[in-house]
Design an enzyme around this catalytic site. Sequence first.
Site, PDB file in Angstrom:
ATOM      1  N   ASP A   1      -3.351 -10.321  -2.201  1.00 35.88           N
ATOM      2  CA  ASP A   1      -3.856 -10.565  -3.559  1.00 35.88           C
ATOM      3  C   ASP A   1      -2.821 -10.236  -4.628  1.00 35.88           C
ATOM      4  OD1 ASP A   1      -4.023  -7.859  -2.938  1.00 35.88           O
ATOM      5  OD2 ASP A   1      -6.188  -7.796  -2.978  1.00 35.88           O
TER       6      ASP A   1
ATOM      7  N   ASN B   1     -16.767   0.174  -2.397  1.00 34.60           N
ATOM      8  CA  ASN B   1     -17.959  -0.690  -2.347  1.00 34.60           C
ATOM      9  C   ASN B   1     -17.887  -1.677  -1.178  1.00 34.60           C
ATOM     10  OD1 ASN B   1     -16.043  -2.502  -3.181  1.00 34.60           O
ATOM     11  ND2 ASN B   1     -17.023  -3.047  -5.119  1.00 34.60           N
TER      12      ASN B   1
ATOM     13  N   HIS C   1     -15.323  -3.670  -0.463  1.00 33.24           N
ATOM     14  CA  HIS C   1     -14.504  -4.874  -0.660  1.00 33.24           C
ATOM     15  C   HIS C   1     -13.277  -4.864   0.239  1.00 33.24           C
ATOM     16  CE1 HIS C   1     -12.246  -2.699  -4.115  1.00 33.24           C
ATOM     17  NE2 HIS C   1     -11.344  -2.923  -3.192  1.00 33.24           N
TER      18      HIS C   1
ATOM     19  N   GLU D   1     -15.318  -9.078  -3.441  1.00 32.92           N
ATOM     20  CA  GLU D   1     -16.274  -8.056  -3.868  1.00 32.92           C
ATOM     21  C   GLU D   1     -17.653  -8.347  -3.273  1.00 32.92           C
ATOM     22  OE1 GLU D   1     -15.352  -5.487  -5.453  1.00 32.92           O
ATOM     23  OE2 GLU D   1     -13.781  -5.936  -6.919  1.00 32.92           O
TER      24      GLU D   1
END
Length: 244
Positions: free
Chosen positions: A68, A137, A139, A144
């Site tokens: 990314d 979380n 991800h 996400e």
Amino acid sequence: MPIQVKICDIPDDVARAAASKIAALIRQKPDAVLGLATGSTPVRTYAELVQMNREGLSFSRLTTFNLDEYWGLDGGHPQSYRYFMNHTFFDGTDIQLWNTHVPNGMAVDADLECRAFETGIRACGGVDLWLLGIGRNGHIAFNEPGCAPDSRTRLVDLTESTIAANSRFFERVEDVPKQALTAGIATICDARRILLLATGKDKARAIARAVQGVPHPSCPASFLQTHSDCTFILDREAASVVSD
Ligand code: F6R
């Protein structure tokens, strides 16, 4: 196929175990294609690999793809993932920089950039091993909660929690970009092997959900259960909620 879990005592052992798996692949296939991650977790692994390179393990025939990049940041920006990779790993090795691929956060057309990234991976014969971290979380990359298992490289909005978590690297939270280019879940799962690293208590819940929860968009890392060769290397704290 269940995710294979290897538990180490401390973060340094996680890094050594990860680096030795990557080194074994490079010895067996000197022109391997590696998928890489940024973030704090793999920093020690990269340091181990830089040391192995100095001691004679050549990386000169490797090709790499990073997960990314922040949308809107130039590769020369100190918080860009290109900058991070050059400074944390590539520049300390004999890797050929033109064989390293990080999505271009300044591309004129995000869709074209994402398609070119996917085509580039295919043209190199696919990723042999993708090294991942995980967010609190659940991800992976910037996929996400709510993302689809068939997602591919694309431009995404970052969640408030990821912006807050990543603001530690910026002067002010307002400076954190709000979007990023990210490889998708399907892009990652196309790799022949996956190696996810996690250390520290704050990753423990996400790890337990990823390994033992039903695969679900609420925890993107749980989709890794659909992969046939996925290993998590954890320290004791990150593994503390996984039950026997
Ligand atoms: C980095 C990335 C992220 C991180 C994750 C964990 O390229 O894609 O998904 O792996 O946010 O970050 P750290 O390791 O800093 O806890």
